[in-house]
Design a protein around this motif. Structure first.
Motif, mmCIF file in Angstrom:
data_model
loop_
_atom_site.group_PDB
_atom_site.id
_atom_site.type_symbol
_atom_site.label_atom_id
_atom_site.label_comp_id
_atom_site.label_asym_id
_atom_site.label_seq_id
_atom_site.Cartn_x
_atom_site.Cartn_y
_atom_site.Cartn_z
ATOM 1 N N GLU A 49 14.137 -13.291 5.410
ATOM 2 C CA GLU A 49 12.758 -13.259 4.925
ATOM 3 C C GLU A 49 12.226 -11.842 5.082
ATOM 4 N N VAL A 50 11.518 -11.388 4.059
ATOM 5 C CA VAL A 50 10.847 -10.091 4.094
ATOM 6 C C VAL A 50 9.400 -10.309 3.680
ATOM 7 N N VAL A 51 8.472 -9.917 4.556
ATOM 8 C CA VAL A 51 7.046 -9.977 4.249
ATOM 9 C C VAL A 51 6.577 -8.540 4.128
ATOM 10 N N TYR A 52 6.047 -8.182 2.959
ATOM 11 C CA TYR A 52 5.650 -6.809 2.673
ATOM 12 C C TYR A 52 4.131 -6.692 2.732
ATOM 13 N N HIS A 53 3.664 -5.707 3.475
ATOM 14 C CA HIS A 53 2.230 -5.462 3.634
ATOM 15 C C HIS A 53 1.882 -4.133 2.974
ATOM 16 N N LEU A 54 0.815 -4.124 2.189
ATOM 17 C CA LEU A 54 0.389 -2.926 1.480
ATOM 18 C C LEU A 54 -1.128 -2.845 1.534
ATOM 19 N N GLY A 55 -1.630 -1.682 1.879
ATOM 20 C CA GLY A 55 -3.074 -1.478 1.888
ATOM 21 C C GLY A 55 -3.395 -0.086 1.388
ATOM 22 N N THR A 56 -4.437 0.030 0.588
ATOM 23 C CA THR A 56 -4.872 1.337 0.104
ATOM 24 C C THR A 56 -6.376 1.293 -0.124
ATOM 25 N N ARG A 57 -7.009 2.435 0.087
ATOM 26 C CA ARG A 57 -8.438 2.526 -0.197
ATOM 27 C C ARG A 57 -8.757 3.937 -0.653
ATOM 28 N N LEU A 58 -9.717 4.013 -1.553
ATOM 29 C CA LEU A 58 -10.179 5.307 -2.028
ATOM 30 C C LEU A 58 -11.080 5.932 -0.974
#
Length: 73
Positions: A49-58
């Motif tokens: 299992e692979v859980v991918y987390h991504l976050g971005t903000r201007l």
């Protein structure tokens, strides 16, 4: 992502890119279960299992586009 069986024919090469305009602060990481880093090409991994987390903000001031204005109408 979950896989009953996963096998790589070669070592994967991965990159993360954020496209678009404006300055941003971004982060990403993955949590892996029963999948080592790095993987061994040709080896079959089971019940992974692979859980991918991504976050971005201007950050900073918004960029204006040509033709944009603050008037109504």
């Amino acid at each position: 992502m979950h896989a009953d069986r996963l096998r790589f024919t070669r070592e994967p090469r991965t990159t993360v890119r954020f496209t678009g305009t404006g300055k941003r602060k971004s982060t990403s990481h993955s949590d892996r279960t029963r999948l080592p880093d790095p993987v061994v090409p040709g080896h079959a991994y089971r019940d992974v299992e692979v859980v991918y987390h991504l976050g971005t903000r201007l950050v900073g001031e918004p960029e204006t586009r040509r033709g944009d204005d603050d008037t109504d109408g």
